[in-house]
Every structure is written in structure tokens, then in C-alpha cells.
Design a protein around this motif. Structure first.
Motif, PDB file in Angstrom:
ATOM      1  N   GLU A   3       9.884  15.134 -16.326  1.00 34.13           N
ATOM      2  CA  GLU A   3       9.569  15.605 -14.973  1.00 34.13           C
ATOM      3  C   GLU A   3       9.627  14.480 -13.948  1.00 34.13           C
ATOM      4  O   GLU A   3       9.708  14.736 -12.758  1.00 34.13           O
ATOM      5  N   HIS A   4       9.562  13.233 -14.414  1.00 35.96           N
ATOM      6  CA  HIS A   4       9.490  12.084 -13.517  1.00 35.96           C
ATOM      7  C   HIS A   4      10.767  11.248 -13.505  1.00 35.96           C
ATOM      8  O   HIS A   4      10.819  10.214 -12.833  1.00 35.96           O
ATOM      9  N   VAL A   5      11.785  11.669 -14.224  1.00 29.24           N
ATOM     10  CA  VAL A   5      13.028  10.900 -14.309  1.00 29.24           C
ATOM     11  C   VAL A   5      13.678  10.682 -12.939  1.00 29.24           C
ATOM     12  O   VAL A   5      14.108   9.563 -12.644  1.00 29.24           O
ATOM     13  N   PRO A   6      13.768  11.684 -12.051  1.00 25.58           N
ATOM     14  CA  PRO A   6      14.369  11.400 -10.742  1.00 25.58           C
ATOM     15  C   PRO A   6      13.616  10.313  -9.963  1.00 25.58           C
ATOM     16  O   PRO A   6      14.232   9.455  -9.338  1.00 25.58           O
ATOM     17  N   PHE A   7      12.293  10.331 -10.027  1.00 20.38           N
ATOM     18  CA  PHE A   7      11.503   9.307  -9.342  1.00 20.38           C
ATOM     19  C   PHE A   7      11.778   7.933  -9.951  1.00 20.38           C
ATOM     20  O   PHE A   7      11.990   6.954  -9.224  1.00 20.38           O
TER      21      PHE A   7
ATOM     22  N   GLN B 231      11.668  13.804  -5.213  1.00 17.17           N
ATOM     23  CA  GLN B 231      11.267  12.742  -6.132  1.00 17.17           C
ATOM     24  C   GLN B 231      12.252  11.580  -6.100  1.00 17.17           C
ATOM     25  O   GLN B 231      11.849  10.414  -6.119  1.00 17.17           O
ATOM     26  N   LEU B 232      13.529  11.892  -6.051  1.00 17.99           N
ATOM     27  CA  LEU B 232      14.560  10.860  -6.010  1.00 17.99           C
ATOM     28  C   LEU B 232      14.421  10.023  -4.747  1.00 17.99           C
ATOM     29  O   LEU B 232      14.438   8.786  -4.795  1.00 17.99           O
ATOM     30  N   GLY B 233      14.250  10.676  -3.606  1.00 17.62           N
ATOM     31  CA  GLY B 233      14.086   9.954  -2.346  1.00 17.62           C
ATOM     32  C   GLY B 233      12.820   9.123  -2.320  1.00 17.62           C
ATOM     33  O   GLY B 233      12.823   7.968  -1.860  1.00 17.62           O
ATOM     34  N   ALA B 234      11.713   9.687  -2.819  1.00 17.35           N
ATOM     35  CA  ALA B 234      10.462   8.934  -2.874  1.00 17.35           C
ATOM     36  C   ALA B 234      10.593   7.734  -3.804  1.00 17.35           C
ATOM     37  O   ALA B 234      10.041   6.659  -3.529  1.00 17.35           O
ATOM     38  N   GLY B 235      11.345   7.892  -4.882  1.00 18.90           N
ATOM     39  CA  GLY B 235      11.566   6.781  -5.798  1.00 18.90           C
ATOM     40  C   GLY B 235      12.366   5.657  -5.167  1.00 18.90           C
ATOM     41  O   GLY B 235      12.031   4.483  -5.334  1.00 18.90           O
ATOM     42  N   VAL B 236      13.418   6.009  -4.432  1.00 15.14           N
ATOM     43  CA  VAL B 236      14.207   4.983  -3.735  1.00 15.14           C
ATOM     44  C   VAL B 236      13.329   4.256  -2.726  1.00 15.14           C
ATOM     45  O   VAL B 236      13.361   3.021  -2.629  1.00 15.14           O
ATOM     46  N   TRP B 237      12.520   5.006  -1.977  1.00 16.97           N
ATOM     47  CA  TRP B 237      11.625   4.395  -0.986  1.00 16.97           C
ATOM     48  C   TRP B 237      10.629   3.465  -1.684  1.00 16.97           C
ATOM     49  O   TRP B 237      10.404   2.337  -1.250  1.00 16.97           O
ATOM     50  N   CYS B 238      10.043   3.945  -2.777  1.00 20.01           N
ATOM     51  CA  CYS B 238       9.063   3.162  -3.526  1.00 20.01           C
ATOM     52  C   CYS B 238       9.694   1.890  -4.100  1.00 20.01           C
ATOM     53  O   CYS B 238       9.134   0.801  -3.977  1.00 20.01           O
ATOM     54  N   GLY B 239      10.839   2.020  -4.718  1.00 18.52           N
ATOM     55  CA  GLY B 239      11.515   0.865  -5.309  1.00 18.52           C
ATOM     56  C   GLY B 239      11.926  -0.162  -4.277  1.00 18.52           C
ATOM     57  O   GLY B 239      11.794  -1.368  -4.496  1.00 18.52           O
ATOM     58  N   SER B 240      12.428   0.310  -3.139  1.00 19.53           N
ATOM     59  CA  SER B 240      12.804  -0.617  -2.070  1.00 19.53           C
ATOM     60  C   SER B 240      11.584  -1.357  -1.544  1.00 19.53           C
ATOM     61  O   SER B 240      11.642  -2.547  -1.264  1.00 19.53           O
ATOM     62  N   THR B 241      10.475  -0.633  -1.431  1.00 17.57           N
ATOM     63  CA  THR B 241       9.265  -1.237  -0.886  1.00 17.57           C
ATOM     64  C   THR B 241       8.613  -2.192  -1.878  1.00 17.57           C
ATOM     65  O   THR B 241       8.201  -3.293  -1.505  1.00 17.57           O
ATOM     66  N   LEU B 242       8.524  -1.806  -3.118  1.00 15.96           N
ATOM     67  CA  LEU B 242       7.832  -2.628  -4.109  1.00 15.96           C
ATOM     68  C   LEU B 242       8.722  -3.659  -4.786  1.00 15.96           C
ATOM     69  O   LEU B 242       8.228  -4.514  -5.514  1.00 15.96           O
ATOM     70  N   GLY B 243      10.017  -3.599  -4.552  1.00 15.26           N
ATOM     71  CA  GLY B 243      10.953  -4.491  -5.239  1.00 15.26           C
ATOM     72  C   GLY B 243      10.704  -5.961  -5.013  1.00 15.26           C
ATOM     73  O   GLY B 243      11.111  -6.787  -5.826  1.00 15.26           O
ATOM     74  N   LEU B 244      10.037  -6.317  -3.938  1.00 13.03           N
ATOM     75  CA  LEU B 244       9.762  -7.724  -3.653  1.00 13.03           C
ATOM     76  C   LEU B 244       8.324  -8.129  -3.946  1.00 13.03           C
ATOM     77  O   LEU B 244       7.945  -9.266  -3.731  1.00 13.03           O
ATOM     78  N   SER B 245       7.508  -7.190  -4.435  1.00 12.21           N
ATOM     79  CA  SER B 245       6.123  -7.533  -4.772  1.00 12.21           C
ATOM     80  C   SER B 245       6.101  -8.311  -6.083  1.00 12.21           C
ATOM     81  O   SER B 245       7.077  -8.340  -6.825  1.00 12.21           O
TER      82      SER B 245
ATOM     83  N   LEU C 209       0.832  -1.207   0.000  1.00 17.61           N
ATOM     84  CA  LEU C 209       0.000   0.000   0.000  1.00 17.61           C
ATOM     85  C   LEU C 209       0.868   1.260   0.000  1.00 17.61           C
ATOM     86  O   LEU C 209       0.637   2.188  -0.776  1.00 17.61           O
ATOM     87  N   VAL C 210       1.880   1.292   0.835  1.00 16.38           N
ATOM     88  CA  VAL C 210       2.767   2.457   0.912  1.00 16.38           C
ATOM     89  C   VAL C 210       3.468   2.683  -0.429  1.00 16.38           C
ATOM     90  O   VAL C 210       3.531   3.808  -0.931  1.00 16.38           O
ATOM     91  N   GLY C 211       3.987   1.633  -1.034  1.00 17.14           N
ATOM     92  CA  GLY C 211       4.656   1.773  -2.325  1.00 17.14           C
ATOM     93  C   GLY C 211       3.721   2.278  -3.411  1.00 17.14           C
ATOM     94  O   GLY C 211       4.087   3.134  -4.217  1.00 17.14           O
ATOM     95  N   LEU C 212       2.500   1.781  -3.419  1.00 12.56           N
ATOM     96  CA  LEU C 212       1.534   2.218  -4.429  1.00 12.56           C
ATOM     97  C   LEU C 212       1.096   3.661  -4.198  1.00 12.56           C
ATOM     98  O   LEU C 212       0.872   4.413  -5.158  1.00 12.56           O
ATOM     99  N   VAL C 213       0.987   4.078  -2.937  1.00  9.73           N
ATOM    100  CA  VAL C 213       0.656   5.473  -2.635  1.00  9.73           C
ATOM    101  C   VAL C 213       1.769   6.397  -3.125  1.00  9.73           C
ATOM    102  O   VAL C 213       1.502   7.489  -3.638  1.00  9.73           O
ATOM    103  N   LEU C 214       3.019   5.977  -3.009  1.00 11.11           N
ATOM    104  CA  LEU C 214       4.127   6.786  -3.521  1.00 11.11           C
ATOM    105  C   LEU C 214       4.044   6.943  -5.042  1.00 11.11           C
ATOM    106  O   LEU C 214       4.339   8.018  -5.587  1.00 11.11           O
ATOM    107  N   ILE C 215       3.630   5.903  -5.738  1.00 13.02           N
ATOM    108  CA  ILE C 215       3.441   6.000  -7.189  1.00 13.02           C
ATOM    109  C   ILE C 215       2.306   6.970  -7.499  1.00 13.02           C
ATOM    110  O   ILE C 215       2.426   7.826  -8.389  1.00 13.02           O
ATOM    111  N   LEU C 216       1.195   6.859  -6.763  1.00  8.29           N
ATOM    112  CA  LEU C 216       0.080   7.784  -6.971  1.00  8.29           C
ATOM    113  C   LEU C 216       0.509   9.224  -6.717  1.00  8.29           C
ATOM    114  O   LEU C 216       0.148  10.130  -7.467  1.00  8.29           O
ATOM    115  N   ARG C 217       1.278   9.426  -5.651  1.00 13.87           N
ATOM    116  CA  ARG C 217       1.754  10.770  -5.304  1.00 13.87           C
ATOM    117  C   ARG C 217       2.577  11.367  -6.437  1.00 13.87           C
ATOM    118  O   ARG C 217       2.523  12.558  -6.702  1.00 13.87           O
ATOM    119  N   GLN C 218       3.317  10.539  -7.137  1.00 11.73           N
ATOM    120  CA  GLN C 218       4.170  11.024  -8.209  1.00 11.73           C
ATOM    121  C   GLN C 218       3.389  11.307  -9.487  1.00 11.73           C
ATOM    122  O   GLN C 218       3.592  12.332 -10.128  1.00 11.73           O
TER     123      GLN C 218
END
Length: 182
Positions: A53-57, A142-156, A11-20
Motif C-alpha cells: 500500500e505504501h510502494v508509490p510513496f 502518495q507518489l507526489g507526497a513521496g517525491v515532495w518528502c524525498g526532495s525535502t528530506l534528502g539533505l537532512s 518538519l514538513v518532510g517528517l509530517v509527510l511521513i506521518l501522513r503516510q
């Protein structure tokens, strides 16, 4: 290192994608419906979707996914802690917000990262750290949110498939080319 992602972490990872991506999608839908094309903040919005605009994420997401694939070390440990925080926060929101219970949704990538792939991952993490100092505030976020999102969703499930079939083999191959083991 055995890391699992729960439904709350997902849920947290998907919310980060929505936020972006949701603000851009909102403007595009509003323009299509004949609106004035104003963003959430009231400023005039561009009339087309601009991926730049989304490359850092996206870069951060890729690095986060590779970080959670590391078999250990500082990078793997930090990525595992990010997953733990996401699981805890997401599970609480899921339980309090919807009364739902949590379950594990971890899928492991079929390919494993070699020491050559780990070399490339360390180089990418170093590049992110250097870029973080050079980017403006919005892009750093965006870069930080992307790292957080990738770390969280990387195992889904979906991300593990992407990791196993595309990212990890590509990173391993690049590492072999850097190390002279082509």
C-alpha cells in the motif's frame, strides 16, 4: 547549486511521513488493544501491515532524494524549489505554532552523483511521470507526497547518509552498466 534545509523544512518532510504511515500504525495499535479495527475513515481495516500500500510513496521518496542530489538542471532546480517551499512553510508553522526559531540542518552526502547516475535519475523521473498518468488518484497522491518528502528530506542528516552510502553509489553503478562503462 547550494540548497539548504531548515528545521522547518525537516518538519514538513517528517509530517509527510506521518501522513503516510500513521493511519496504518493507528489501526495496528488499535487492533492490538482489542479495538474493532476501523481506520480513520470508519472503514474496516486490514489486520496486518501491507507494505504494498505504501510502494508509490516509497518510490516517490527515493526519486525525490535522488532529484535533490542532482548537481543542477531542471530536475535539480525543481527539487530545490520544493525544498524552498517546505522551508518557508515549515519555518512559519514552527514559529507560529511553537514559537521556535529555525536553523539549517543540511548535511551533504559523501558520494556525488556522476553523469551516469544522472542518466538513471532522469529515467526514474520519466518513469514517475508516466506512472502518475497510469495510477489511481490515491496512488498518485502518495507518489507526489513521496517525491515532495524525498526532495525535502534528502539533505537532512539521516537521509544524506542513506544517499551517500547506498542510493547514489547504486544509481551511479547502474548508470555505468547502462552506459557500458562497467
Amino acid at each position: 547549486m547550494n540548497v539548504t534545509i531548515t528545521l522547518g523544512g525537516l518538519l514538513v518532510g517528517l509530517v509527510l511521513i506521518l501522513r503516510q504511515f500513521l493511519p496504518s500504525a493507528w489501526v495496528m495499535l488499535k487492533l492490538k488493544a482489542g479495538g474493532k479495527g476501523r481506520g480513520f475513515d470508519g472503514e474496516a481495516a486490514p489486520t496486518r501491515f501491507n507494505i504494498r500500500e505504501h510502494v508509490p510513496f516509497l518510490l516517490g521518496t527515493t526519486v525525490g532524494m535522488l532529484a535533490i542530489s542532482c548537481p543542477g538542471g531542471i530536475i535539480g532546480t525543481i527539487a530545490a524549489k520544493i525544498v524552498g517551499f517546505s522551508n518557508t512553510a515549515g519555518d512559519k508553522v514552527l514559529a507560529a505554532g511553537a514559537g521556535g526559531t529555525t536553523t539549517s540542518v543540511t548535511r551533504h552526502a559523501t558520494a556525488s552523483m556522476t553523469q551516469y547516475g544522472a542518466l538513471v535519475t532522469v529515467l526514474l523521473v520519466a518513469a514517475v511521470i508516466i506512472l502518475r498518468k497510469l495510477l489511481d488518484k490515491k496512488m498518485r497522491g502518495q507518489l507526489g507526497a513521496g517525491v515532495w518528502c524525498g526532495s525535502t528530506l534528502g539533505l537532512s542528516a539521516g537521509a544524506a547518509g542513506l544517499l551517500g552510502s547506498v542510493l547514489i553509489p547504486a544509481v551511479n553503478q547502474l548508470g555505468h552498466m547502462i552506459g557500458g562503462q562497467a
